[in-house]
Design a protein around this motif. Structure first.
Motif, PDB file in Angstrom:
ATOM      1  N   THR A   1      57.178  69.660  42.894  1.00  0.00           N
ATOM      2  CA  THR A   1      57.757  70.672  42.007  1.00  0.00           C
ATOM      3  C   THR A   1      58.663  70.040  40.956  1.00  0.00           C
ATOM      4  O   THR A   1      59.177  70.739  40.089  1.00  0.00           O
ATOM      5  CB  THR A   1      58.577  71.726  42.779  1.00  0.00           C
ATOM      6  OG1 THR A   1      59.756  71.132  43.308  1.00  0.00           O
ATOM      7  CG2 THR A   1      57.760  72.380  43.872  1.00  0.00           C
ATOM      8  N   GLY A   2      58.872  68.729  41.074  1.00  0.00           N
ATOM      9  CA  GLY A   2      59.733  68.046  40.122  1.00  0.00           C
ATOM     10  C   GLY A   2      61.189  67.991  40.545  1.00  0.00           C
ATOM     11  O   GLY A   2      62.055  67.607  39.757  1.00  0.00           O
ATOM     12  N   MET A   3      61.479  68.375  41.788  1.00  0.00           N
ATOM     13  CA  MET A   3      62.863  68.353  42.251  1.00  0.00           C
ATOM     14  C   MET A   3      63.350  66.908  42.327  1.00  0.00           C
ATOM     15  O   MET A   3      62.683  66.054  42.900  1.00  0.00           O
ATOM     16  CB  MET A   3      62.987  69.018  43.625  1.00  0.00           C
ATOM     17  CG  MET A   3      64.427  69.110  44.113  1.00  0.00           C
ATOM     18  SD  MET A   3      64.588  69.916  45.736  1.00  0.00           S
ATOM     19  CE  MET A   3      64.400  71.630  45.271  1.00  0.00           C
ATOM     20  N   PRO A   4      64.505  66.630  41.752  1.00  0.00           N
ATOM     21  CA  PRO A   4      65.053  65.269  41.793  1.00  0.00           C
ATOM     22  C   PRO A   4      65.392  64.843  43.231  1.00  0.00           C
ATOM     23  O   PRO A   4      65.753  65.674  44.067  1.00  0.00           O
ATOM     24  CB  PRO A   4      66.327  65.347  40.953  1.00  0.00           C
ATOM     25  CG  PRO A   4      66.234  66.615  40.175  1.00  0.00           C
ATOM     26  CD  PRO A   4      65.348  67.540  40.967  1.00  0.00           C
ATOM     27  N   ILE A   5      65.300  63.552  43.474  1.00  0.00           N
ATOM     28  CA  ILE A   5      65.613  62.982  44.784  1.00  0.00           C
ATOM     29  C   ILE A   5      67.006  63.410  45.238  1.00  0.00           C
ATOM     30  O   ILE A   5      67.203  63.759  46.398  1.00  0.00           O
ATOM     31  CB  ILE A   5      65.500  61.435  44.758  1.00  0.00           C
ATOM     32  CG1 ILE A   5      64.032  61.008  44.583  1.00  0.00           C
ATOM     33  CG2 ILE A   5      66.105  60.808  45.992  1.00  0.00           C
ATOM     34  CD1 ILE A   5      63.160  61.190  45.791  1.00  0.00           C
ATOM     35  N   LYS A   6      67.971  63.420  44.314  1.00  0.00           N
ATOM     36  CA  LYS A   6      69.348  63.767  44.703  1.00  0.00           C
ATOM     37  C   LYS A   6      69.420  65.196  45.233  1.00  0.00           C
ATOM     38  O   LYS A   6      70.176  65.486  46.158  1.00  0.00           O
ATOM     39  CB  LYS A   6      70.340  63.539  43.563  1.00  0.00           C
ATOM     40  CG  LYS A   6      70.234  64.488  42.392  1.00  0.00           C
ATOM     41  CD  LYS A   6      71.327  64.229  41.368  1.00  0.00           C
ATOM     42  CE  LYS A   6      71.268  65.205  40.235  1.00  0.00           C
ATOM     43  NZ  LYS A   6      71.498  66.593  40.590  1.00  0.00           N
TER      44      LYS A   6
END
Length: 158
Positions: free
Chosen positions: A58-63
């Motif tokens: 979904t493009g969620m950042p690792i952080k």
């Protein structure tokens, strides 16, 4: 049953290097290690890994994924924060889907355009085509492509 990084990699279709990266970034605090330090995955870890992969898609950042995992490990008091995180990502994904849908519509239109040109033997046959000669399902796309947007006046921005 316990699984090594290599076995999990094959089972889930995730590169071993990706699993090692996830571990390095703190996304796998639930994974046990053998006495020799080898990561040992359990069947219960499959769902975690699938959720992480979904979040990445979904493009969620690792952080943010790390934040989610940390919140989950803190217990039920963090349910509102976890819900908000997923709702935010859902909204962002919806925007991406709408953008992709518009791109797909343009591709569909251009396929029709070139299929029609191919049948005619030339794109010249379509140079002056009227909107009424274009299938109705492509009218909105054709209008979006042919209309030049207006540049807002500086006074409009104020």
């Amino acid at each position: 049953m316990l699984y090594t990084v290599g076995e999990i990699s094959k089972l889930l279709g995730i590169p071993s290097s990706t699993l090692r990266y996830y571990d390095k970034e703190g996304l796998l605090p639930f994974v046990e290690r053998s006495s020799g330090g080898i990561r040992m995955f359990q069947e219960k870890d499959f769902e975690w890994l699938k959720i992480i992969e979904c979040m990445k898609k979904t493009g969620m950042p690792i952080k943010d994924i790390k934040n989610y995992i940390e919140l989950t490990l803190q217990g039920d008091d963090t349910i509102p924060e976890r819900l908000a995180l997923f709702q935010k990502q859902r909204r962002q994904l919806q925007i991406q889907l709408e953008s992709l849908q518009q791109a797909m519509e343009v591709l569909d239109y251009k396929c029709w355009y070139y299929e029609t040109a191919q049948k005619a033997g030339t794109v010249e046959a379509l140079k002056n085509i009227s909107i009424s000669d274009i299938p109705e399902k492509y009218h909105a796309v054709r209008n979006r492509l042919s209309n030049i947007p207006q540049i807002p006046n500086e006074s409009d921005a104020e």
